[in-house]
Design a protein around this motif. Structure first.
Motif, PDB file in Angstrom:
ATOM      1  N   LEU A  25       0.831  -1.215   0.000  1.00 43.02           N
ATOM      2  CA  LEU A  25       0.000   0.000   0.000  1.00 43.02           C
ATOM      3  C   LEU A  25       0.862   1.259   0.000  1.00 43.02           C
ATOM      4  CD1 LEU A  25      -2.879  -0.749   2.539  1.00 43.02           C
ATOM      5  CD2 LEU A  25      -3.118  -0.287   0.096  1.00 43.02           C
ATOM      6  N   GLN A  26       1.970   1.226   0.741  1.00 42.98           N
ATOM      7  CA  GLN A  26       2.868   2.379   0.811  1.00 42.98           C
ATOM      8  C   GLN A  26       3.436   2.734  -0.554  1.00 42.98           C
ATOM      9  OE1 GLN A  26       5.724   0.884   3.615  1.00 42.98           O
ATOM     10  NE2 GLN A  26       4.670   1.765   5.377  1.00 42.98           N
ATOM     11  N   LYS A  27       3.611   1.729  -1.406  1.00 44.17           N
ATOM     12  CA  LYS A  27       4.248   1.940  -2.709  1.00 44.17           C
ATOM     13  C   LYS A  27       3.278   2.340  -3.815  1.00 44.17           C
ATOM     14  CE  LYS A  27       7.786  -1.469  -1.668  1.00 44.17           C
ATOM     15  NZ  LYS A  27       8.322  -2.787  -2.013  1.00 44.17           N
ATOM     16  N   LEU A  28       1.989   2.105  -3.627  1.00 46.06           N
ATOM     17  CA  LEU A  28       1.020   2.381  -4.688  1.00 46.06           C
ATOM     18  C   LEU A  28       0.925   3.870  -4.971  1.00 46.06           C
ATOM     19  CD1 LEU A  28      -1.917  -0.025  -3.771  1.00 46.06           C
ATOM     20  CD2 LEU A  28      -0.079  -0.390  -5.427  1.00 46.06           C
ATOM     21  N   ARG A  29       1.057   4.220  -6.233  1.00 45.02           N
ATOM     22  CA  ARG A  29       0.942   5.615  -6.669  1.00 45.02           C
ATOM     23  C   ARG A  29       0.112   5.656  -7.942  1.00 45.02           C
ATOM     24  NH1 ARG A  29       2.689   6.019  -2.344  1.00 45.02           N
ATOM     25  NH2 ARG A  29       4.592   6.971  -1.596  1.00 45.02           N
ATOM     26  N   HIS A  30      -1.178   5.854  -7.788  1.00 44.78           N
ATOM     27  CA  HIS A  30      -2.061   5.924  -8.955  1.00 44.78           C
ATOM     28  C   HIS A  30      -3.215   6.866  -8.649  1.00 44.78           C
ATOM     29  CE1 HIS A  30      -4.896   4.651 -12.068  1.00 44.78           C
ATOM     30  NE2 HIS A  30      -3.817   4.271 -12.728  1.00 44.78           N
ATOM     31  N   THR A  31      -3.601   7.623  -9.635  1.00 49.11           N
ATOM     32  CA  THR A  31      -4.670   8.612  -9.489  1.00 49.11           C
ATOM     33  C   THR A  31      -5.969   8.001  -8.984  1.00 49.11           C
ATOM     34  OG1 THR A  31      -3.718   9.645 -11.437  1.00 49.11           O
ATOM     35  CG2 THR A  31      -5.823  10.493 -10.701  1.00 49.11           C
ATOM     36  N   ASN A  32      -6.262   6.772  -9.377  1.00 52.48           N
ATOM     37  CA  ASN A  32      -7.546   6.159  -9.047  1.00 52.48           C
ATOM     38  C   ASN A  32      -7.468   5.163  -7.891  1.00 52.48           C
ATOM     39  OD1 ASN A  32      -8.889   7.558 -11.152  1.00 52.48           O
ATOM     40  ND2 ASN A  32      -7.972   6.156 -12.593  1.00 52.48           N
ATOM     41  N   ILE A  33      -6.395   5.209  -7.123  1.00 53.33           N
ATOM     42  CA  ILE A  33      -6.255   4.375  -5.928  1.00 53.33           C
ATOM     43  C   ILE A  33      -6.026   5.307  -4.750  1.00 53.33           C
ATOM     44  CG2 ILE A  33      -4.893   2.609  -4.762  1.00 53.33           C
ATOM     45  CD1 ILE A  33      -4.232   1.446  -7.506  1.00 53.33           C
ATOM     46  N   VAL A  34      -6.848   5.153  -3.714  1.00 51.48           N
ATOM     47  CA  VAL A  34      -6.714   6.001  -2.532  1.00 51.48           C
ATOM     48  C   VAL A  34      -5.329   5.775  -1.932  1.00 51.48           C
ATOM     49  CG1 VAL A  34      -7.655   6.559  -0.261  1.00 51.48           C
ATOM     50  CG2 VAL A  34      -9.193   5.861  -2.103  1.00 51.48           C
ATOM     51  N   ALA A  35      -4.627   6.863  -1.671  1.00 52.61           N
ATOM     52  CA  ALA A  35      -3.240   6.784  -1.223  1.00 52.61           C
ATOM     53  C   ALA A  35      -3.119   6.470   0.271  1.00 52.61           C
ATOM     54  CB  ALA A  35      -2.511   8.091  -1.528  1.00 52.61           C
ATOM     55  N   TYR A  36      -2.118   5.667   0.566  1.00 48.05           N
ATOM     56  CA  TYR A  36      -1.740   5.323   1.937  1.00 48.05           C
ATOM     57  C   TYR A  36      -1.070   6.534   2.573  1.00 48.05           C
ATOM     58  CZ  TYR A  36       1.257   3.170   5.520  1.00 48.05           C
ATOM     59  OH  TYR A  36       1.911   2.845   6.672  1.00 48.05           O
ATOM     60  N   LYS A  37      -1.374   6.772   3.838  1.00 49.13           N
ATOM     61  CA  LYS A  37      -0.728   7.870   4.551  1.00 49.13           C
ATOM     62  C   LYS A  37       0.125   7.362   5.711  1.00 49.13           C
ATOM     63  CE  LYS A  37      -1.661  12.384   6.453  1.00 49.13           C
ATOM     64  NZ  LYS A  37      -1.505  13.490   5.581  1.00 49.13           N
ATOM     65  N   ASP A  38      -0.419   6.439   6.506  1.00 45.61           N
ATOM     66  CA  ASP A  38       0.305   5.948   7.670  1.00 45.61           C
ATOM     67  C   ASP A  38      -0.380   4.688   8.184  1.00 45.61           C
ATOM     68  OD1 ASP A  38       2.189   5.898   9.708  1.00 45.61           O
ATOM     69  OD2 ASP A  38       1.234   7.457  10.910  1.00 45.61           O
ATOM     70  N   SER A  39       0.296   3.990   9.097  1.00 42.92           N
ATOM     71  CA  SER A  39      -0.322   2.862   9.791  1.00 42.92           C
ATOM     72  C   SER A  39       0.276   2.780  11.186  1.00 42.92           C
ATOM     73  CB  SER A  39      -0.114   1.557   9.030  1.00 42.92           C
ATOM     74  OG  SER A  39       1.245   1.243   8.928  1.00 42.92           O
TER      75      SER A  39
END
Length: 111
Positions: A25-39
């Motif tokens: 999740l930390q690595k995903l970078r796409h306009t249509n995927i909600v971005a990870y912030k923290d855990s």
């Protein structure tokens, strides 16, 4: 926004799998995927995943606020394209060769 999951009752192989999914999740970078912030883990050993805020809400909120009304064809097509592009990105991510051959990202068997 943060979904949570209790970790203290899980077997170690599932904890390792969940940790690998958080790293993904930390690595995903796409306009249509909600971005990870923290855990983080709270006192009760719940894993909390913090995602960025979705302006305009998510599909669940949109469908609840529609109150039985139909969405326009244009809106449905727009969402379809967004989902297809996000899935395409994920497929490319999972099928591209990597040094680890994605071994750490497969769900462990229940055996």
């Amino acid at each position: 926004i943060y979904p949570s999951m209790i970790l203290k009752t899980l077997k170690m192989k599932y904890k390792i799998f969940i940790n690998s999914q958080v790293r993904l999740l930390q690595k995903l970078r796409h306009t249509n995927i909600v971005a990870y912030k923290d855990s983080f883990l709270d006192r009760e050993q719940f894993l909390n995943i913090v995602m960025i805020y979705c302006e305009g809400g998510d599909f669940y909120l949109k469908s609840k606020s529609a109150k039985g009304k139909y969405f326009s064809e244009e809106q449905i097509l727009e969402w379809f394209v967004q989902i297809a592009l996000a899935l395409h990105y994920l497929c490319l991510l999972y099928t591209s060769p990597s040094p680890r051959d994605q071994r750490g990202s497969r769900m462990p068997s229940s055996a």
